[in-house]
Design a protein around this motif. Structure first.
Motif, PDB file in Angstrom:
ATOM      1  N   GLN A 109       0.834  -1.208   0.000  1.00 23.66           N
ATOM      2  CA  GLN A 109       0.000   0.000   0.000  1.00 23.66           C
ATOM      3  C   GLN A 109       0.864   1.253   0.000  1.00 23.66           C
ATOM      4  O   GLN A 109       0.580   2.210  -0.726  1.00 23.66           O
ATOM      5  CB  GLN A 109      -0.917   0.002   1.215  1.00 23.66           C
ATOM      6  CG  GLN A 109      -1.801   1.228   1.274  1.00 23.66           C
ATOM      7  CD  GLN A 109      -2.709   1.248   2.491  1.00 23.66           C
ATOM      8  OE1 GLN A 109      -2.887   0.237   3.138  1.00 23.66           O
ATOM      9  NE2 GLN A 109      -3.263   2.383   2.793  1.00 23.66           N
ATOM     10  N   ALA A 110       1.922   1.265   0.778  1.00 19.68           N
ATOM     11  CA  ALA A 110       2.807   2.432   0.831  1.00 19.68           C
ATOM     12  C   ALA A 110       3.501   2.641  -0.515  1.00 19.68           C
ATOM     13  O   ALA A 110       3.636   3.777  -0.978  1.00 19.68           O
ATOM     14  CB  ALA A 110       3.838   2.271   1.943  1.00 19.68           C
ATOM     15  N   ARG A 111       3.941   1.546  -1.142  1.00 19.81           N
ATOM     16  CA  ARG A 111       4.592   1.665  -2.456  1.00 19.81           C
ATOM     17  C   ARG A 111       3.613   2.191  -3.508  1.00 19.81           C
ATOM     18  O   ARG A 111       3.980   3.035  -4.328  1.00 19.81           O
ATOM     19  CB  ARG A 111       5.170   0.318  -2.887  1.00 19.81           C
ATOM     20  CG  ARG A 111       6.391  -0.102  -2.082  1.00 19.81           C
ATOM     21  CD  ARG A 111       7.098  -1.300  -2.695  1.00 19.81           C
ATOM     22  NE  ARG A 111       6.256  -2.473  -2.774  1.00 19.81           N
ATOM     23  CZ  ARG A 111       6.149  -3.407  -1.832  1.00 19.81           C
ATOM     24  NH1 ARG A 111       6.828  -3.293  -0.727  1.00 19.81           N
ATOM     25  NH2 ARG A 111       5.364  -4.451  -2.006  1.00 19.81           N
ATOM     26  N   LEU A 112       2.372   1.713  -3.469  1.00 20.69           N
ATOM     27  CA  LEU A 112       1.384   2.177  -4.443  1.00 20.69           C
ATOM     28  C   LEU A 112       1.014   3.635  -4.213  1.00 20.69           C
ATOM     29  O   LEU A 112       0.828   4.398  -5.171  1.00 20.69           O
ATOM     30  CB  LEU A 112       0.141   1.288  -4.394  1.00 20.69           C
ATOM     31  CG  LEU A 112       0.334  -0.134  -4.932  1.00 20.69           C
ATOM     32  CD1 LEU A 112      -0.892  -0.978  -4.637  1.00 20.69           C
ATOM     33  CD2 LEU A 112       0.659  -0.123  -6.415  1.00 20.69           C
ATOM     34  N   THR A 113       0.913   4.037  -2.957  1.00 16.97           N
ATOM     35  CA  THR A 113       0.622   5.438  -2.641  1.00 16.97           C
ATOM     36  C   THR A 113       1.744   6.336  -3.140  1.00 16.97           C
ATOM     37  O   THR A 113       1.495   7.380  -3.761  1.00 16.97           O
ATOM     38  CB  THR A 113       0.418   5.616  -1.128  1.00 16.97           C
ATOM     39  OG1 THR A 113      -0.664   4.780  -0.705  1.00 16.97           O
ATOM     40  CG2 THR A 113       0.122   7.055  -0.770  1.00 16.97           C
ATOM     41  N   THR A 114       2.965   5.937  -2.883  1.00 17.68           N
ATOM     42  CA  THR A 114       4.121   6.703  -3.362  1.00 17.68           C
ATOM     43  C   THR A 114       4.112   6.793  -4.883  1.00 17.68           C
ATOM     44  O   THR A 114       4.340   7.862  -5.451  1.00 17.68           O
ATOM     45  CB  THR A 114       5.435   6.058  -2.880  1.00 17.68           C
ATOM     46  OG1 THR A 114       5.442   6.051  -1.453  1.00 17.68           O
ATOM     47  CG2 THR A 114       6.649   6.801  -3.400  1.00 17.68           C
ATOM     48  N   LEU A 115       3.839   5.668  -5.545  1.00 15.89           N
ATOM     49  CA  LEU A 115       3.781   5.655  -7.003  1.00 15.89           C
ATOM     50  C   LEU A 115       2.704   6.607  -7.520  1.00 15.89           C
ATOM     51  O   LEU A 115       2.931   7.339  -8.482  1.00 15.89           O
ATOM     52  CB  LEU A 115       3.512   4.233  -7.514  1.00 15.89           C
ATOM     53  CG  LEU A 115       3.337   4.099  -9.023  1.00 15.89           C
ATOM     54  CD1 LEU A 115       4.607   4.525  -9.757  1.00 15.89           C
ATOM     55  CD2 LEU A 115       2.953   2.678  -9.386  1.00 15.89           C
ATOM     56  N   TYR A 116       1.547   6.619  -6.884  1.00 19.50           N
ATOM     57  CA  TYR A 116       0.467   7.506  -7.331  1.00 19.50           C
ATOM     58  C   TYR A 116       0.922   8.967  -7.301  1.00 19.50           C
ATOM     59  O   TYR A 116       0.738   9.705  -8.267  1.00 19.50           O
ATOM     60  CB  TYR A 116      -0.794   7.332  -6.479  1.00 19.50           C
ATOM     61  CG  TYR A 116      -1.908   8.208  -6.969  1.00 19.50           C
ATOM     62  CD1 TYR A 116      -2.117   9.476  -6.440  1.00 19.50           C
ATOM     63  CD2 TYR A 116      -2.728   7.793  -8.013  1.00 19.50           C
ATOM     64  CE1 TYR A 116      -3.121  10.292  -6.929  1.00 19.50           C
ATOM     65  CE2 TYR A 116      -3.736   8.612  -8.498  1.00 19.50           C
ATOM     66  CZ  TYR A 116      -3.928   9.844  -7.961  1.00 19.50           C
ATOM     67  OH  TYR A 116      -4.911  10.660  -8.446  1.00 19.50           O
ATOM     68  N   TRP A 117       1.537   9.382  -6.192  1.00 17.41           N
ATOM     69  CA  TRP A 117       1.950  10.782  -6.082  1.00 17.41           C
ATOM     70  C   TRP A 117       3.119  11.097  -7.004  1.00 17.41           C
ATOM     71  O   TRP A 117       3.240  12.234  -7.489  1.00 17.41           O
ATOM     72  CB  TRP A 117       2.238  11.148  -4.632  1.00 17.41           C
ATOM     73  CG  TRP A 117       0.952  11.212  -3.867  1.00 17.41           C
ATOM     74  CD1 TRP A 117       0.528  10.366  -2.891  1.00 17.41           C
ATOM     75  CD2 TRP A 117      -0.113  12.153  -4.058  1.00 17.41           C
ATOM     76  NE1 TRP A 117      -0.729  10.718  -2.457  1.00 17.41           N
ATOM     77  CE2 TRP A 117      -1.147  11.811  -3.157  1.00 17.41           C
ATOM     78  CE3 TRP A 117      -0.300  13.238  -4.898  1.00 17.41           C
ATOM     79  CZ2 TRP A 117      -2.334  12.531  -3.082  1.00 17.41           C
ATOM     80  CZ3 TRP A 117      -1.488  13.952  -4.813  1.00 17.41           C
ATOM     81  CH2 TRP A 117      -2.485  13.594  -3.909  1.00 17.41           C
ATOM     82  N   GLU A 118       3.950  10.121  -7.294  1.00 22.88           N
ATOM     83  CA  GLU A 118       5.010  10.339  -8.285  1.00 22.88           C
ATOM     84  C   GLU A 118       4.401  10.554  -9.672  1.00 22.88           C
ATOM     85  O   GLU A 118       4.857  11.416 -10.431  1.00 22.88           O
ATOM     86  CB  GLU A 118       5.974   9.152  -8.304  1.00 22.88           C
ATOM     87  CG  GLU A 118       6.863   9.084  -7.089  1.00 22.88           C
ATOM     88  CD  GLU A 118       7.692   7.817  -7.005  1.00 22.88           C
ATOM     89  OE1 GLU A 118       8.542   7.762  -6.102  1.00 22.88           O
ATOM     90  OE2 GLU A 118       7.492   6.886  -7.812  1.00 22.88           O
ATOM     91  N   CYS A 119       3.365   9.782  -9.993  1.00 24.13           N
ATOM     92  CA  CYS A 119       2.667   9.962 -11.269  1.00 24.13           C
ATOM     93  C   CYS A 119       2.004  11.337 -11.327  1.00 24.13           C
ATOM     94  O   CYS A 119       2.061  12.025 -12.358  1.00 24.13           O
ATOM     95  CB  CYS A 119       1.618   8.864 -11.459  1.00 24.13           C
ATOM     96  SG  CYS A 119       2.301   7.220 -11.710  1.00 24.13           S
ATOM     97  N   PHE A 120       1.387  11.737 -10.228  1.00 23.04           N
ATOM     98  CA  PHE A 120       0.744  13.044 -10.147  1.00 23.04           C
ATOM     99  C   PHE A 120       1.766  14.154 -10.412  1.00 23.04           C
ATOM    100  O   PHE A 120       1.543  15.046 -11.250  1.00 23.04           O
ATOM    101  CB  PHE A 120       0.119  13.213  -8.762  1.00 23.04           C
ATOM    102  CG  PHE A 120      -0.628  14.492  -8.572  1.00 23.04           C
ATOM    103  CD1 PHE A 120      -0.031  15.579  -7.958  1.00 23.04           C
ATOM    104  CD2 PHE A 120      -1.946  14.623  -9.015  1.00 23.04           C
ATOM    105  CE1 PHE A 120      -0.739  16.762  -7.778  1.00 23.04           C
ATOM    106  CE2 PHE A 120      -2.642  15.799  -8.829  1.00 23.04           C
ATOM    107  CZ  PHE A 120      -2.043  16.871  -8.217  1.00 23.04           C
ATOM    108  N   ASP A 121       2.905  14.079  -9.719  1.00 23.66           N
ATOM    109  CA  ASP A 121       3.952  15.089  -9.894  1.00 23.66           C
ATOM    110  C   ASP A 121       4.498  15.080 -11.319  1.00 23.66           C
ATOM    111  O   ASP A 121       4.771  16.139 -11.896  1.00 23.66           O
ATOM    112  CB  ASP A 121       5.094  14.859  -8.903  1.00 23.66           C
ATOM    113  CG  ASP A 121       4.676  15.121  -7.472  1.00 23.66           C
ATOM    114  OD1 ASP A 121       5.374  14.626  -6.565  1.00 23.66           O
ATOM    115  OD2 ASP A 121       3.664  15.819  -7.248  1.00 23.66           O
ATOM    116  N   GLU A 122       4.645  13.897 -11.893  1.00 24.12           N
ATOM    117  CA  GLU A 122       5.173  13.791 -13.256  1.00 24.12           C
ATOM    118  C   GLU A 122       4.220  14.411 -14.273  1.00 24.12           C
ATOM    119  O   GLU A 122       4.657  15.130 -15.183  1.00 24.12           O
ATOM    120  CB  GLU A 122       5.430  12.324 -13.602  1.00 24.12           C
ATOM    121  CG  GLU A 122       6.161  12.138 -14.908  1.00 24.12           C
ATOM    122  CD  GLU A 122       6.576  10.702 -15.148  1.00 24.12           C
ATOM    123  OE1 GLU A 122       6.692  10.334 -16.332  1.00 24.12           O
ATOM    124  OE2 GLU A 122       6.788   9.964 -14.177  1.00 24.12           O
TER     125      GLU A 122
END
Length: 121
Positions: free
Chosen positions: A74-87
């Motif tokens: 869950q933490a990895r997926l949350t981090t990935l989501y916000w990285e996608c958002f920032d990108e």
């Protein structure tokens, strides 16, 4: 995390074992109520110690995927989501496309990128 036997609080000893503060053969989890309950979960018996392996040991009552703890799925997926958002935001700003895309379009763009990248996790 709750004890599977008595429902009380449980010690999670995994990090202490990895840090060398506890012996590698100590239980991964133990009930804080040692006198009344005494439940423990030992690491799986293998030739090599399970401490420091790439696969985390998950308690039976709290699967790793449901945990928000650092390093969990869950933490990895949350981090990935916000990285996608920032990108997505950075790409739009870099290309000076802010007038072309409305804010309500961002979630769809972020979700598309996130879903595609999450498949590889």
């Amino acid at each position: 995390m709750q004890c599977v036997k008595c429902g009380g609080d449980v010690w999670d000893n995994r990090q202490k074992k990895v840090a060398g503060q506890m012996k590698p053969n100590a239980p991964d989890f133990s009930c804080k109520n040692k006198d009344g309950c005494g439940w423990v979960q030992w690491p799986p018996k293998t030739k090599a110690s399970s401490v420091g392996t790439s696969a985390p040991i998950a308690p039976p009552s709290a699967p790793q995927a449901q945990s928000g703890a650092p390093g969990s799925q869950q933490a990895r997926l949350t981090t990935l989501y916000w990285e996608c958002f920032d990108e997505i935001l950075a790409g739009i700003a870099k290309r000076k496309l802010t007038d072309l895309f409305k804010a309500e379009n961002y979630p769809a763009m972020v979700s598309t990128l996130y879903i595609q990248l999450a498949k590889s996790l």
